[in-house]
Write an enzyme that holds these catalytic residues in place. Sequence first.
Site, short mmCIF file in Angstrom:
data_model
loop_
_atom_site.label_atom_id
_atom_site.label_comp_id
_atom_site.label_asym_id
_atom_site.label_seq_id
_atom_site.Cartn_x
_atom_site.Cartn_y
_atom_site.Cartn_z
N SER A 84 -25.58 46.46 -77.72
CA SER A 84 -24.25 46.92 -77.34
C SER A 84 -23.42 47.28 -78.58
O SER A 84 -23.86 48.10 -79.39
CB SER A 84 -23.58 45.86 -76.45
OG SER A 84 -22.51 46.41 -75.74
N ASP A 209 -27.59 49.80 -65.93
CA ASP A 209 -26.49 49.53 -66.86
C ASP A 209 -25.30 50.45 -66.57
O ASP A 209 -25.43 51.67 -66.56
CB ASP A 209 -27.00 49.77 -68.29
CG ASP A 209 -26.07 49.23 -69.36
OD1 ASP A 209 -24.88 49.03 -69.06
OD2 ASP A 209 -26.54 49.01 -70.49
N HIS A 238 -27.09 45.56 -68.33
CA HIS A 238 -26.72 45.70 -69.75
C HIS A 238 -27.34 44.64 -70.66
O HIS A 238 -27.24 44.75 -71.88
CB HIS A 238 -25.19 45.65 -69.86
CG HIS A 238 -24.65 46.06 -71.19
ND1 HIS A 238 -24.83 47.33 -71.72
CD2 HIS A 238 -23.92 45.37 -72.13
CE1 HIS A 238 -24.24 47.40 -72.90
NE2 HIS A 238 -23.69 46.23 -73.18
#
Length: 258
Positions: A84, A209, A238
Amino acid sequence: MHTTLKTRTVGSGPNFVLLHGWGVNSGVWQPIAKQLEQHFSVTYVDLPGFGENNQIMPKPYDLKNLAECVANVLPENSVLAGWSLGGLVAQHVALLEPTNVKQLILIATSPKFQKGNDWAGIDPNILQAFSQQLVKNLSKTIERFLAIQAMGSDSAKTDIRKIKNSIEASPQADIAALTAGLDILEHVDLRDQIAALKMPIHWMLGRLDSLVPVKLQGYVQRSLAKNHSVTIFPHASHAPFISHTEDFLIDLMENTLR
């Protein structure tokens, strides 16, 4: 000169460095730590303003300075993995230190997080709303962000609980780092720069996601060179290393340079 980040290194073998995402800390890697440490010398880094480094705040708090802080503690010839926001930092570290990053592993991350013309991503209103809510209620805002990360996963509630449990042992993130981190997610676009990277780059994306849409696969395969590879986890959101740990580790081991 930046203050040196605290890091923790466990295991022996080739150097493998992990960068966590927004709102959490390096404790989040708990589900895959033992397995990785059997094969690699694993260095866990808390980003500036997070976890054990929550007192370190580079000025300005931007992607370049975050990447420089990480580059300063990067062991030589490392596989660098980022999730991320950590994946965005990892991309910038690779641009700064191309000879020191042997390979990039990019987990549920993107060169550009915000939605734009012909680009799937996060609606800017969502990131702005999170920034405003942070000031009102820090812990509730982080919980909401974790819920969005797990959205779509069959094991969403368990995933959120696992993330919360794994990060609780470390100090809470600095609110200024959280706000600046959202700003980085909102404004950074590394698409032009990463096209120049020559090291092997492996992307690991969740089909479900909502923060990093799986359409990114098309961009990687269409617009980036043959040094990029992509794995899609069909039932993951995610955080594939939390929701589908076994599948994630199999793919990671198969695609990581030794």
